[in-house]
Design a protein around this motif. Sequence first.
Motif, short mmCIF file in Angstrom:
data_model
loop_
_atom_site.label_atom_id
_atom_site.label_comp_id
_atom_site.label_asym_id
_atom_site.label_seq_id
_atom_site.Cartn_x
_atom_site.Cartn_y
_atom_site.Cartn_z
N GLY A 85 55.39 57.20 28.51
CA GLY A 85 54.56 57.55 29.66
C GLY A 85 54.52 56.51 30.77
N VAL A 86 55.38 55.50 30.70
CA VAL A 86 55.39 54.49 31.77
C VAL A 86 56.04 55.10 33.00
CG1 VAL A 86 56.45 52.30 32.49
CG2 VAL A 86 55.31 52.48 30.27
N ARG A 87 55.35 55.03 34.15
CA ARG A 87 55.85 55.68 35.36
C ARG A 87 56.22 54.70 36.46
NH1 ARG A 87 51.56 57.92 37.84
NH2 ARG A 87 50.19 56.72 36.49
N ARG A 88 55.57 53.53 36.43
CA ARG A 88 55.70 52.66 37.60
C ARG A 88 56.94 51.78 37.60
NH1 ARG A 88 49.38 50.90 37.92
NH2 ARG A 88 48.68 52.71 39.08
N VAL A 89 57.48 51.49 36.41
CA VAL A 89 58.66 50.63 36.32
C VAL A 89 59.62 51.17 35.27
CG1 VAL A 89 57.55 48.46 37.06
CG2 VAL A 89 57.47 49.13 34.65
N ALA A 90 60.87 50.71 35.36
CA ALA A 90 61.88 51.12 34.38
C ALA A 90 62.55 49.86 33.83
CB ALA A 90 62.92 52.00 35.08
N VAL A 91 63.25 50.02 32.72
CA VAL A 91 63.97 48.89 32.12
C VAL A 91 64.92 48.30 33.17
CG1 VAL A 91 65.70 48.28 30.37
CG2 VAL A 91 63.78 49.77 29.77
N GLY A 92 64.93 46.99 33.27
CA GLY A 92 65.80 46.30 34.24
C GLY A 92 65.10 45.95 35.54
N ASP A 93 63.97 46.60 35.82
CA ASP A 93 63.23 46.27 37.04
C ASP A 93 62.71 44.84 36.99
OD1 ASP A 93 63.53 48.73 38.18
OD2 ASP A 93 61.47 49.43 37.83
N HIS A 94 62.62 44.24 38.17
CA HIS A 94 61.99 42.92 38.27
C HIS A 94 60.54 43.14 38.69
CE1 HIS A 94 66.04 40.67 38.94
NE2 HIS A 94 66.04 41.46 37.89
N VAL A 95 59.66 42.33 38.10
CA VAL A 95 58.24 42.51 38.38
C VAL A 95 57.54 41.18 38.61
CG1 VAL A 95 57.97 44.69 37.11
CG2 VAL A 95 57.72 42.53 35.88
N ALA A 96 56.51 41.24 39.46
CA ALA A 96 55.56 40.13 39.58
C ALA A 96 54.33 40.57 38.81
CB ALA A 96 55.22 39.87 41.04
N MET A 97 53.64 39.62 38.20
CA MET A 97 52.46 39.96 37.43
C MET A 97 51.26 40.11 38.38
SD MET A 97 54.38 39.78 34.95
CE MET A 97 53.34 40.44 33.63
N SER A 98 50.27 40.90 37.96
CA SER A 98 49.04 41.02 38.73
C SER A 98 47.93 40.59 37.79
CB SER A 98 48.85 42.46 39.18
OG SER A 98 47.62 42.58 39.86
N PHE A 99 47.20 39.51 38.16
CA PHE A 99 46.32 38.91 37.15
C PHE A 99 45.04 39.70 36.88
CE2 PHE A 99 45.14 36.16 40.83
CZ PHE A 99 43.76 36.32 40.84
N PHE A 100 44.88 40.83 37.58
CA PHE A 100 43.93 41.83 37.09
C PHE A 100 44.73 43.10 37.21
CE2 PHE A 100 43.48 40.44 41.30
CZ PHE A 100 43.86 41.57 41.98
N PRO A 101 44.55 43.99 36.23
CA PRO A 101 45.29 45.25 36.29
C PRO A 101 44.76 46.13 37.43
CG PRO A 101 43.85 45.13 34.35
CD PRO A 101 43.68 43.86 35.07
N THR A 102 45.58 47.03 37.94
CA THR A 102 45.10 47.95 38.98
C THR A 102 45.44 49.37 38.53
OG1 THR A 102 47.17 47.81 40.20
CG2 THR A 102 45.47 46.28 40.83
N CYS A 103 44.40 50.19 38.33
CA CYS A 103 44.62 51.53 37.78
C CYS A 103 45.03 52.52 38.86
CB CYS A 103 43.36 52.01 37.07
SG CYS A 103 42.01 52.47 38.19
N GLY A 104 44.61 52.24 40.12
CA GLY A 104 44.95 53.14 41.22
C GLY A 104 43.99 54.31 41.36
N GLU A 105 43.02 54.43 40.46
CA GLU A 105 42.17 55.62 40.46
C GLU A 105 40.68 55.36 40.52
OE1 GLU A 105 43.47 57.49 36.88
OE2 GLU A 105 45.48 57.76 37.71
N CYS A 106 40.24 54.16 40.17
CA CYS A 106 38.79 53.90 40.11
C CYS A 106 38.21 53.83 41.52
CB CYS A 106 38.51 52.60 39.34
SG CYS A 106 39.00 51.11 40.21
N HIS A 107 36.91 53.69 41.62
CA HIS A 107 36.22 53.61 42.91
C HIS A 107 36.83 52.52 43.80
CE1 HIS A 107 32.89 53.34 45.75
NE2 HIS A 107 32.89 52.04 45.54
N TYR A 108 37.10 51.35 43.22
CA TYR A 108 37.59 50.22 44.02
C TYR A 108 39.05 50.41 44.44
CZ TYR A 108 33.18 48.08 42.97
OH TYR A 108 31.85 47.84 42.90
N CYS A 109 39.90 50.85 43.49
CA CYS A 109 41.30 51.09 43.85
C CYS A 109 41.38 52.17 44.93
CB CYS A 109 42.10 51.54 42.64
SG CYS A 109 42.51 50.21 41.50
N SER A 110 40.54 53.20 44.79
CA SER A 110 40.60 54.32 45.73
C SER A 110 40.07 53.97 47.11
CB SER A 110 39.79 55.52 45.19
OG SER A 110 40.17 55.77 43.89
N THR A 111 39.34 52.84 47.19
CA THR A 111 38.82 52.45 48.49
C THR A 111 39.53 51.18 48.99
OG1 THR A 111 36.98 51.37 47.34
CG2 THR A 111 36.54 53.54 48.27
#
Length: 383
Positions: A85-111
């Motif tokens: 069910g991983v949607r945001r990245v695929a094997v081989g992608d390069h990533v930077a870490m985010s020291f707090f997770p971001t769900c994209g759906e909560c009150h704060y992410c949505s605003t």
Amino acid sequence: MRTRAAVIFGVGREWEVVDVELDDPGPREILVRTRAAGLCHSDEHVVRGDMTPPEELIAAAGMESPFPMIGGHEGAGEVLAVGEGVRRVAVGDHVAMSFFPTCGECHYCSTGRQNLCDLGAHAFEKGMVTDGRRAHRLSDGTPVDPILKLGTFAEHMLVAEDSVVRIEPDVPFVAGALVSCAVATGWGSAVRRADVRVGDTVVVVGVGGVGMNAVQGAAMAGARHVVAVDPLEWKRESSHTFGATHAAASMQEAQPLVEQLTDGRGADAVIMVPGLMTGDMVAAGLAMSAKGGSVVVTAIAGVMSTEVSMSLFDLAMFEKEVQGTIFGSCNPRTDIPALLALYAEGRLRIDELVTRTYPLEDVNEGYEDMRAGRNLRGVIVFE
Ligand SMILES: NC(=O)c1ccc[n+]([C@@H]2O[C@H](COP(=O)([O-])OP(=O)(O)OC[C@H]3O[C@@H](n4cnc5c(N)ncnc54)[C@H](O)[C@@H]3O)[C@@H](O)[C@H]2O)c1
Ligand SMILES: [Zn+2]
Ligand SMILES: [Zn+2]
């Protein structure tokens, strides 16, 4: 699988590089091969005991000790495996870490305030972001938790997909790592939180790995005067490379300079980024700020520290502000790629922040260099 990680077993201890056993990625989790990890002062706060209440209080509250803990929250790497069910990245992608997770759906992410995502509320609790299980173990089976659900001081990281941001494959991993904390936090403290405007006077107190980026952000936003305050002369000198127009060795020394630069008005923003924040610095910052000015507190104080003395009269009558910020109030999913694009175009300095690189085994030497004031930023590089 088995990996190597720098683990801290208690306050005042040294980092110990040991074997750590990781689960396979579960649903919405990924396995990342770490390529670079920055030595941020926040991990030093864990070692010094500033981040966690005293052990007696933890025990009295019937809570589990936060130790052992895998260190590191500034980092970048490549995705080795993905769970269901991983949607945001695929094997081989390069990533930077985010020291707090971001769900994209909560009150704060949505605003538009991903840095305050509700998932971050559990950042200091144990267990995976996804399902709370303990998925990291020492070789004797004892669970070990990665700091801020990341643990970049390890050859591999098992994290939630919510904890990473995909970056372009041609971005050097060291730059990707530094943007994931120091660069965005400092730059955003000036640009996003202090909302620096063209012509402003900005004071940055503490020009280390994070503060130097507040200098850089203030200059980029068009500040007329950027005053870098640091007791270390070599850092004051390098601050000019990042856009500082003036420098002072202490806030006491900066005060008359700021008055002179602003015809007595004071600074529009005073951004606090020393290694350790203390209450008295808030009062000194407010005294240096103009009517309508703000003091932005980016640096971390001891978790038990509650005392601040300031003129409440001035606060009201001169419409001053004291503002906190986490991650420079940036949105990781938009600001990390945006800052890296500015870097690629030669408009943001990141390489110049790196004083020295270390192998994982030398993490203690890296922190010794930080304590001795020898580094702007030390970075662990994984070959
Ligand atoms: N709010 C956040 O999201 C966030 C993110 C990252 C780091 N931080 C915090 O920011 C602070 C800075 O981190 P860093 O990695 O840049 O640390 P650093 O050790 O690289 O830099 C700190 C700098 O402050 C200077 N300094 C110390 N005392 C001072 C004083 N009294 N006046 C002026 N300068 C002083 C030091 O010489 C040094 O150059 C730490 O408290 C860290 O935990 C906060
Ligand atoms: Zn950090
Ligand atoms: Zn959220």
